[in-house]
Design a protein around this motif. Structure first.
Motif, PDB file in Angstrom:
ATOM      1  N   GLU A 103      46.221  38.058  41.232  1.00  0.00           N
ATOM      2  CA  GLU A 103      46.848  38.815  42.316  1.00  0.00           C
ATOM      3  C   GLU A 103      46.496  40.320  42.021  1.00  0.00           C
ATOM      4  O   GLU A 103      46.319  40.827  40.993  1.00  0.00           O
ATOM      5  N   GLY A 104      46.510  40.787  43.344  1.00  0.00           N
ATOM      6  CA  GLY A 104      46.395  42.508  43.254  1.00  0.00           C
ATOM      7  C   GLY A 104      47.871  43.010  43.117  1.00  0.00           C
ATOM      8  O   GLY A 104      48.486  43.345  44.300  1.00  0.00           O
ATOM      9  N   ARG A 105      48.130  43.391  41.999  1.00  0.00           N
ATOM     10  CA  ARG A 105      49.354  43.789  41.558  1.00  0.00           C
ATOM     11  C   ARG A 105      49.724  45.351  41.879  1.00  0.00           C
ATOM     12  O   ARG A 105      50.832  45.772  41.978  1.00  0.00           O
ATOM     13  N   GLU A 106      48.576  45.917  42.251  1.00  0.00           N
ATOM     14  CA  GLU A 106      48.749  47.098  42.788  1.00  0.00           C
ATOM     15  C   GLU A 106      48.372  47.410  43.984  1.00  0.00           C
ATOM     16  O   GLU A 106      48.123  48.500  44.750  1.00  0.00           O
ATOM     17  N   GLY A 107      48.469  46.367  44.998  1.00  0.00           N
ATOM     18  CA  GLY A 107      48.282  46.376  46.384  1.00  0.00           C
ATOM     19  C   GLY A 107      46.989  46.152  46.490  1.00  0.00           C
ATOM     20  O   GLY A 107      46.596  46.025  48.026  1.00  0.00           O
ATOM     21  N   GLN A 108      45.959  46.184  45.795  1.00  0.00           N
ATOM     22  CA  GLN A 108      44.673  45.876  46.062  1.00  0.00           C
ATOM     23  C   GLN A 108      44.270  44.341  46.363  1.00  0.00           C
ATOM     24  O   GLN A 108      44.846  43.681  45.648  1.00  0.00           O
ATOM     25  N   PRO A 109      43.477  44.195  47.235  1.00  0.00           N
ATOM     26  CA  PRO A 109      43.027  42.756  47.666  1.00  0.00           C
ATOM     27  C   PRO A 109      42.061  42.489  46.235  1.00  0.00           C
ATOM     28  O   PRO A 109      41.101  43.197  46.079  1.00  0.00           O
ATOM     29  N   VAL A 110      41.981  41.066  46.012  1.00  0.00           N
ATOM     30  CA  VAL A 110      41.097  40.620  44.896  1.00  0.00           C
ATOM     31  C   VAL A 110      40.515  39.463  45.346  1.00  0.00           C
ATOM     32  O   VAL A 110      41.169  38.555  46.141  1.00  0.00           O
ATOM     33  N   GLU A 111      39.148  38.925  44.686  1.00  0.00           N
ATOM     34  CA  GLU A 111      38.802  37.689  45.135  1.00  0.00           C
ATOM     35  C   GLU A 111      37.704  37.456  44.149  1.00  0.00           C
ATOM     36  O   GLU A 111      37.280  38.145  43.295  1.00  0.00           O
ATOM     37  N   TRP A 112      37.388  36.163  44.042  1.00  0.00           N
ATOM     38  CA  TRP A 112      36.388  35.481  42.850  1.00  0.00           C
ATOM     39  C   TRP A 112      35.024  35.347  43.851  1.00  0.00           C
ATOM     40  O   TRP A 112      34.805  34.799  44.872  1.00  0.00           O
ATOM     41  N   VAL A 113      33.888  35.943  43.218  1.00  0.00           N
ATOM     42  CA  VAL A 113      32.745  36.031  44.006  1.00  0.00           C
ATOM     43  C   VAL A 113      31.542  35.771  42.990  1.00  0.00           C
ATOM     44  O   VAL A 113      31.596  35.966  41.671  1.00  0.00           O
ATOM     45  N   LEU A 114      30.784  35.137  43.518  1.00  0.00           N
ATOM     46  CA  LEU A 114      29.630  34.519  42.722  1.00  0.00           C
ATOM     47  C   LEU A 114      28.589  35.936  42.542  1.00  0.00           C
ATOM     48  O   LEU A 114      28.565  36.846  43.172  1.00  0.00           O
ATOM     49  N   PRO A 115      27.982  35.830  41.224  1.00  0.00           N
ATOM     50  CA  PRO A 115      27.174  36.954  40.951  1.00  0.00           C
ATOM     51  C   PRO A 115      25.973  37.472  41.985  1.00  0.00           C
ATOM     52  O   PRO A 115      25.966  38.646  42.074  1.00  0.00           O
ATOM     53  N   ASP A 116      25.620  36.430  42.569  1.00  0.00           N
ATOM     54  CA  ASP A 116      24.182  36.632  43.437  1.00  0.00           C
ATOM     55  C   ASP A 116      24.980  37.144  44.747  1.00  0.00           C
ATOM     56  O   ASP A 116      24.049  38.078  45.542  1.00  0.00           O
ATOM     57  N   GLU A 117      26.290  37.256  44.965  1.00  0.00           N
ATOM     58  CA  GLU A 117      26.855  37.907  46.242  1.00  0.00           C
ATOM     59  C   GLU A 117      27.154  39.323  45.995  1.00  0.00           C
ATOM     60  O   GLU A 117      27.425  40.068  46.981  1.00  0.00           O
ATOM     61  N   LEU A 118      27.061  39.919  44.768  1.00  0.00           N
ATOM     62  CA  LEU A 118      27.531  41.291  44.492  1.00  0.00           C
ATOM     63  C   LEU A 118      26.302  42.253  44.830  1.00  0.00           C
ATOM     64  O   LEU A 118      25.226  42.023  44.591  1.00  0.00           O
ATOM     65  N   ARG A 119      26.627  43.478  45.752  1.00  0.00           N
ATOM     66  CA  ARG A 119      25.510  44.114  46.508  1.00  0.00           C
ATOM     67  C   ARG A 119      25.863  45.632  45.747  1.00  0.00           C
ATOM     68  O   ARG A 119      26.984  46.118  45.779  1.00  0.00           O
ATOM     69  N   ASP A 120      24.866  46.136  45.603  1.00  0.00           N
ATOM     70  CA  ASP A 120      24.733  47.521  44.890  1.00  0.00           C
ATOM     71  C   ASP A 120      25.568  48.348  45.927  1.00  0.00           C
ATOM     72  O   ASP A 120      26.424  49.061  45.364  1.00  0.00           O
ATOM     73  N   GLU A 121      25.366  48.538  47.099  1.00  0.00           N
ATOM     74  CA  GLU A 121      26.135  49.280  48.001  1.00  0.00           C
ATOM     75  C   GLU A 121      27.479  49.320  48.212  1.00  0.00           C
ATOM     76  O   GLU A 121      28.340  50.233  48.688  1.00  0.00           O
ATOM     77  N   ASP A 122      28.011  48.144  47.529  1.00  0.00           N
ATOM     78  CA  ASP A 122      29.598  47.590  47.677  1.00  0.00           C
ATOM     79  C   ASP A 122      30.288  48.503  46.628  1.00  0.00           C
ATOM     80  O   ASP A 122      31.333  48.573  46.701  1.00  0.00           O
ATOM     81  N   PHE A 123      29.555  49.008  45.584  1.00  0.00           N
ATOM     82  CA  PHE A 123      30.246  49.424  44.286  1.00  0.00           C
ATOM     83  C   PHE A 123      29.637  50.811  44.033  1.00  0.00           C
ATOM     84  O   PHE A 123      28.826  51.377  44.303  1.00  0.00           O
ATOM     85  N   PRO A 124      30.722  51.583  43.223  1.00  0.00           N
ATOM     86  CA  PRO A 124      30.181  52.884  42.921  1.00  0.00           C
ATOM     87  C   PRO A 124      29.051  52.996  42.076  1.00  0.00           C
ATOM     88  O   PRO A 124      28.569  51.816  41.207  1.00  0.00           O
ATOM     89  N   ALA A 125      28.145  53.825  42.256  1.00  0.00           N
ATOM     90  CA  ALA A 125      26.556  53.851  41.570  1.00  0.00           C
ATOM     91  C   ALA A 125      26.645  53.514  40.122  1.00  0.00           C
ATOM     92  O   ALA A 125      25.968  52.843  39.577  1.00  0.00           O
ATOM     93  N   ALA A 126      27.787  53.905  39.435  1.00  0.00           N
ATOM     94  CA  ALA A 126      27.819  53.414  37.849  1.00  0.00           C
ATOM     95  C   ALA A 126      27.793  52.123  37.546  1.00  0.00           C
ATOM     96  O   ALA A 126      27.558  51.638  36.442  1.00  0.00           O
ATOM     97  N   ASN A 127      28.462  51.350  38.649  1.00  0.00           N
ATOM     98  CA  ASN A 127      28.796  49.667  38.448  1.00  0.00           C
ATOM     99  C   ASN A 127      27.331  48.971  38.443  1.00  0.00           C
ATOM    100  O   ASN A 127      27.398  47.811  38.257  1.00  0.00           O
ATOM    101  N   ARG A 128      26.316  49.662  39.110  1.00  0.00           N
ATOM    102  CA  ARG A 128      25.158  48.727  39.295  1.00  0.00           C
ATOM    103  C   ARG A 128      24.366  48.120  38.084  1.00  0.00           C
ATOM    104  O   ARG A 128      23.915  46.942  38.414  1.00  0.00           O
TER     105      ARG A 128
END
Length: 323
Positions: A103-128
């Motif tokens: 759960e998002g204990r700091e008020g942030q939404p959380v979810e479980w996502v398949l790795p293939d659904e992760l997109r570069d543009e949705d993350f900070p550049a360092a996370n790519r």
């Protein structure tokens, strides 16, 4: 003050890749913080006196309510990134043994996502690079000696039948370019039927002439002749590397991964001097892309490779028949 330059301190950030049933836990950053609105993996700054493992356990509990044991944490990748106003070292670890309900204990939404659904543009550049590491397999098979197209396709079919590879690098340096293209085009259906992505080996023309290929793996000499990424970001780009300079150049090209070695002496390249695990660890620690250990290794070495900061292992002999 005029004539004085400010010193930007590097922030050590512990990043957790929490995996459950093949899905990865992600959250959305609050709008008012640095890189606000983008997605992120759980984690935070390593406090003075803390180990990175202690920071991960604390941050995961504070942010998501999940509990993890230190023994379940495995290294994934280390990434240094300069945002201009902020320099960070992302110390990334994974766990597949988190207990509790996220759960998002700091008020942030959380979810479980398949790795293939992760997109570069949705993350900070360092996370790519983290996304690359999550989507790439732990074992990267490479084809061995291929003297002709017929034998090569037959050996590939047999090797695919007894392996669970997600990607395969089709390497056949003994074949003339026209024969290699025949091999790659005949190999695509075999890989497709096995659910495996085919990465062609050679120059950019090989990739362009093999529609349907999952990516391109550049030998060092091909990479050295390039100054920009030669294929789209929708395909995998790998580079063969042997030292820090080659890794840096591969990173500048936008490589998604590199192979590094040989770590041990190998029968396929007896002339190449082995770098050993200590040098592999040093070079992998400085790399900003996933690094496969190559040379005299097999699936049994994946744990060691990851302990040394690698993505996993790449190789020939552990899966390819003698032709």
């Amino acid at each position: 003050m005029t004539g004085l330059s400010s010193v930007v301190r590097e922030v050590h950030v512990a990043v957790a890749v929490v995996i459950r049933d093949g899905r990865v836990l992600i959250a959305r950053r609050p709008d008012h913080v640095h890189q606000g609105g983008l997605l992120e993996f759980p984690g935070g700054k390593v406090e003075p006196g803390e180990t990175v493992q202690q920071a991960l356990i604390r941050e995961i509990a504070e942010e998501t309510g999940l509990s993890v044991s230190e023994s379940s944490l495995e290294p994934v990748i280390g990434i240094r990134h300069d945002y201009g106003d902020k320099r960070v070292f992302l110390d990334v670890w994974r766990t597949q043994d988190a207990a509790g309900v996220a759960e998002g204990r700091e008020g942030q939404p959380v979810e479980w996502v398949l790795p293939d659904e992760l997109r570069d543009e949705d993350f900070p550049a360092a996370n790519r690079p983290i996304i690359r590491a999550l989507r790439l397999p732990a074992v990267l098979p490479i084809t061995g000696a291929i003297g002709n197209v017929t034998d090569g396709v037959s050996a590939l079919r047999a090797s695919l039948a007894r392996s669970s590879a997600g990607l395969v690098v089709l390497r056949a340096p003994a074949l003339a370019p026209v024969e290699y293209l025949r091999l790659s085009r005949h190999s695509l259906p075999e890989c497709s039927e096995a659910g495996v992505g085919l990465i062609v080996h050679g120059g950019p023309a090989m990739y362009r002439e093999t529609p349907g290929a999952a990516g391109l793996h550049l030998p060092g000499r091909e990479a050295a002749a390039l100054s920009a990424r030669p294929i789209s970001h929708g395909a995998w780009l790998g580079v063969s590397c042997h030292d820090a300079g080659q890794i840096a150049h591969a990173t500048a090209l936008g490589a998604d991964y590199v192979t590094l070695g040989p770590v041990k002496p190998t029968a396929t390249h007896p002339e190449a001097k082995a770098i050993g695990w200590d040098e592999f660890r040093r070079l992998a620690a400085a790399a900003r892309v996933p690094v496969y250990a190559l040379g005299g290794l097999g699936p049994d070495d994946v744990t060691r490779a990851r302990d040394e900061g690698g993505q996993g292992v790449a190789g020939i002999r552990f899966w390819w028949p003698e032709l």
